[in-house]
Scaffold this active site. Structure first.
Site, PDB file in Angstrom:
ATOM      1  N   TYR A  16     -31.254 -11.669  46.364  1.00  0.00           N
ATOM      2  CA  TYR A  16     -31.997 -10.539  46.933  1.00  0.00           C
ATOM      3  C   TYR A  16     -33.185 -10.145  46.069  1.00  0.00           C
ATOM      4  O   TYR A  16     -33.413  -8.960  45.815  1.00  0.00           O
ATOM      5  CB  TYR A  16     -31.059  -9.339  47.138  1.00  0.00           C
ATOM      6  CG  TYR A  16     -30.195  -9.487  48.362  1.00  0.00           C
ATOM      7  CD1 TYR A  16     -30.732  -9.392  49.641  1.00  0.00           C
ATOM      8  CD2 TYR A  16     -28.833  -9.751  48.241  1.00  0.00           C
ATOM      9  CE1 TYR A  16     -29.944  -9.555  50.764  1.00  0.00           C
ATOM     10  CE2 TYR A  16     -28.033  -9.911  49.364  1.00  0.00           C
ATOM     11  CZ  TYR A  16     -28.604  -9.807  50.614  1.00  0.00           C
ATOM     12  OH  TYR A  16     -27.822  -9.971  51.735  1.00  0.00           O
ATOM     13  N   TYR A 143     -23.616  -4.692  58.368  1.00  0.00           N
ATOM     14  CA  TYR A 143     -23.738  -5.763  57.379  1.00  0.00           C
ATOM     15  C   TYR A 143     -22.327  -6.120  56.925  1.00  0.00           C
ATOM     16  O   TYR A 143     -21.596  -5.268  56.411  1.00  0.00           O
ATOM     17  CB  TYR A 143     -24.577  -5.338  56.170  1.00  0.00           C
ATOM     18  CG  TYR A 143     -24.581  -6.388  55.073  1.00  0.00           C
ATOM     19  CD1 TYR A 143     -25.466  -7.458  55.127  1.00  0.00           C
ATOM     20  CD2 TYR A 143     -23.667  -6.332  54.029  1.00  0.00           C
ATOM     21  CE1 TYR A 143     -25.453  -8.444  54.145  1.00  0.00           C
ATOM     22  CE2 TYR A 143     -23.645  -7.317  53.048  1.00  0.00           C
ATOM     23  CZ  TYR A 143     -24.537  -8.363  53.111  1.00  0.00           C
ATOM     24  OH  TYR A 143     -24.506  -9.337  52.147  1.00  0.00           O
ATOM     25  N   ASP A 237     -13.718  -3.424  57.884  1.00  0.00           N
ATOM     26  CA  ASP A 237     -14.384  -3.983  56.708  1.00  0.00           C
ATOM     27  C   ASP A 237     -14.507  -2.873  55.661  1.00  0.00           C
ATOM     28  O   ASP A 237     -15.475  -2.120  55.643  1.00  0.00           O
ATOM     29  CB  ASP A 237     -15.753  -4.538  57.098  1.00  0.00           C
ATOM     30  CG  ASP A 237     -16.513  -5.112  55.905  1.00  0.00           C
ATOM     31  OD1 ASP A 237     -16.019  -4.991  54.768  1.00  0.00           O
ATOM     32  OD2 ASP A 237     -17.609  -5.661  56.111  1.00  0.00           O
ATOM     33  N   LYS A 266     -15.176  -5.962  46.304  1.00  0.00           N
ATOM     34  CA  LYS A 266     -15.935  -5.056  45.437  1.00  0.00           C
ATOM     35  C   LYS A 266     -15.057  -4.339  44.411  1.00  0.00           C
ATOM     36  O   LYS A 266     -14.748  -4.884  43.371  1.00  0.00           O
ATOM     37  CB  LYS A 266     -16.768  -4.099  46.268  1.00  0.00           C
ATOM     38  CG  LYS A 266     -17.914  -4.811  46.985  1.00  0.00           C
ATOM     39  CD  LYS A 266     -18.960  -3.880  47.483  1.00  0.00           C
ATOM     40  CE  LYS A 266     -20.077  -4.606  48.232  1.00  0.00           C
ATOM     41  NZ  LYS A 266     -20.903  -5.478  47.385  1.00  0.00           N
TER      42      LYS A 266
END
Length: 426
Positions: A16, A143, A237, A266
Site C-alpha cells: 500500500y 473490505y 468478518d 489482527k
C-alpha cells in the site's frame, strides 16, 4: 555504512505504498509499549496499532516470554493428521468467548485467508448438502482482504480496480446510513427471497478500510435475522473488530442473533505474529464430515496452527481477559467520547464517528476520496508530531493499543486540534 532505510530502498517493495512518491521508509529498530523507535532515536506513538493489530503494546514482555519458552519445546509441525497443545488450548479458549454456537476452529495465516476459508466453507456447505446456492451478498464499500475471494466480496474500489474483470459476481447491498437503513435491509431481503444466497458476509458495525464507516447494532440484528429466516449463512468478518475494539470482545456481542462463521486475525496474537482463524457451527462442520472424501474441505497452509504463534495468541488472551485490560478499554472509550465533544462543531469536521476504542474524524472537503490530497498532508503533519497515523483519504482515525496512557491520548487529541486549525488557516 548505509542506513537501514537506504538499504531498504534498494531491495524492498512496500505494501500500500506508491513507491515513486514514498521511496524512503522510516526504519524502526525497536518497539516499546505504544512507541515505535527509529534508527535515529525518534519515538513515534503508534496511534493505529500498526494496522490495527497491536492490543497490548509493542514487545510485551509476557508474550515474548511465552513465545521464547515455546520455541525451545516445539517451533512447528505439520497440522494435517497431527496436533499439539497450543492449538487445542487456543481453540478451547476462543470457543469459550466467541458468539454462541461456534463449535469448530480452522486455522490459517491472516485475515484475508480467514475470509477465503469462510467463503469456501459457505459455498461447499451447500454443495455438500446437494442444494444449489452459489450467490454471495456483501455490503457496498466492504473490505475483506486482498486475496481473490476476499477481493470479490469487497466493494469495487481502488483496492480491486486492476482485477475487477477477474472477480466472481457478488451482490452488494447499500450501506446502512445513520439517516436511513431501510433501503439496505429491504435490498438484502429481496435478494434472500430468491432462495439462492449461500452466505451474507459483513464487517459487523464498522467498515475499516472504507473509512471507518459505522452503523448501528439494530441494523446488524435485522441483517442476521433475515439470513436466518431465509436460510443463508452469515459470515461475520471480525478481523478488525474482534478482541475488544468496539467495546465488548466481539462486535457481534452487541446483538442476540449469532453468525454461522466468524473470521478472526489482527489482534488475535496481540499483534506479534500472523494468524488467522475461521470458526464454524457444528452444523457446518457436519456437512463436511462424511465417508465421501470429495466432501472434505480442501484448504490448508504450510504454517497452519503454528505452535509458536498459537502460544502468542494464548498469551495475548491472558492479557486481554484481565480486569486491567477491560478497564483500559473503558478508559479509552470515555476519552474518545469526551474528545469528540470538543471537535464535533469544528467547521473542518464533517463528522466524528466512534465505536468503542475506534474514533474516526472525517475532514470537510468537497471531494472525499481515498486518494484525496489531504491524505499526504495529514500523514506528514502527524509524522512531524511523532505520531503514526495513516489517514484513509480525508479521514483520520485512532485505534490505539490498550496500554496507551491518558497523557499520550491527550497529546494525540491536541495534535488533531492543531491540524484542524492549520487546515482552516490554509
Amino acid at each position: 555504512m548505509a542506513t537501514i532505510k537506504e538499504r531498504d530502498r534498494q531491495v524492498i517493495w512496500h505494501p500500500y505504498t506508491p513507491m515513486k512518491a514514498w521511496p524512503e521508509a522510516i526504519a524502526i529498530v525497536k518497539g516499546e509499549g505504544v512507541y515505535l523507535i527509529d534508527e535515529d532515536g525518534n519515538r513515534y506513538i503508534d496511534a493505529i496499532s500498526s494496522w490495527w493489530v497491536n492490543l497490548h503494546g509493542h514487545s510485551h514482555p509476557y508474550i515474548a516470554q511465552k513465545v521464547s519458552e515455546q520455541l525451545s519445546v516445539l517451533e512447528h509441525c505439520i497440522f494435517a493428521g497431527f496436533t499439539h497443545e497450543p492449538a487445542v488450548r487456543l481453540a478451547e479458549r476462543l470457543l469459550e468467548i466467541l458468539p454462541k454456537g461456534m463449535q469448530k476452529i480452522f486455522y490459517s495465516d491472516n485475515g484475508s485467508t480467514a475470509v477465503e476459508v469462510a467463503i469456501k466453507m459457505a459455498l461447499q456447505y451447500w454443495n455438500n448438502k446437494g442444494i444449489k446456492k452459489q450467490k454471495l451478498v456483501a455490503l457496498q464499500n466492504a473490505y475483506h482482504g486482498d486475496t481473490f475471494g476476499a477481493m470479490a466480496v469487497s466493494g469495487r474500489s481502488v483496492f480491486t480496480q486492476a482485477f475487477t474483470d477477474l472477480l466472481f459476481d457478488v451482490d452488494f447491498i447499500p450501506f446502512p446510513t445513520k439517516e436511513d437503513s431501510t433501503a439496505s435491509i429491504a435490498t438484502l431481503e429481496r435478494l434472500l427471497q430468491n432462495g439462492d444466497v449461500a452466505a451474507f458476509i459483513v464487517e459487523p458495525l464498522v467498515q475499516g478500510s472504507a473509512g471507518m464507516q459505522m452503523y448501528d447494532a439494530d441494523t446488524l440484528e435485522l441483517y442476521f435475522q433475515l439470513c436466518k429466516k431465509y436460510q443463508a449463512l452469515i459470515i461475520a468478518d471480525e478481523v478488525m473488530t474482534g478482541f475488544g475494539r468496539t467495546g465488548p470482545l466481539f462486535a457481534c456481542d452487541y446483538i442476540s442473533t449469532p453468525p454461522d462463521i466468524v473470521c478472526l486475525s489482527k489482534g488475535l496474537t496481540g499483534g506479534t505474529m500472523p494468524l488467522g482463524v475461521t470458526t464454524a457451527t457444528q452444523d457446518i462442520f457436519d456437512a463436511f464430515y462424511d465417508d465421501d472424501r470429495m466432501k472434505m474441505l480442501y484448504h490448508g497452509h504450510s504454517f497452519t496452527a503454528n505452535p509458536t504463534i498459537c502460544t502468542a495468541a494464548l498469551a495475548s488472551l491472558d492479557l486481554l481477559l484481565t480486569d486491567s485490560c477491560t478497564a483500559n478499554r473503558k478508559r479509552i472509550v470515555q476519552a474518545h467520547a469526551a474528545f469528540a465533544e470538543t471537535i464535533k462543531a469544528d467547521p473542518m469536521v464533517a463528522e466524528v464517528r466512534q465505536a468503542g476504542t475506534i474514533i474516526a474524524i472525517e475532514i470537510t472537503t468537497d471531494t472525499p476520496s481515498y486518494h484525496h490530497s489531504l491524505r499526504d498532508v495529514m500523514y506528514r503533519f502527524f509524522l512531524e508530531k511523532k505520531i503514526v497515523m495513516r489517514p484513509l483519504g480525508n479521514i483520520i482515525y485512532l485505534i490505539p493499543p490498550y496500554c496507551i496512557t491518558n497523557n499520550e491520548l491527550d497529546y494525540i487529541y491536541t495534535s488533531i486540534k492543531e491540524l484542524l486549525a492549520q487546515l482552516k488557516s490554509s
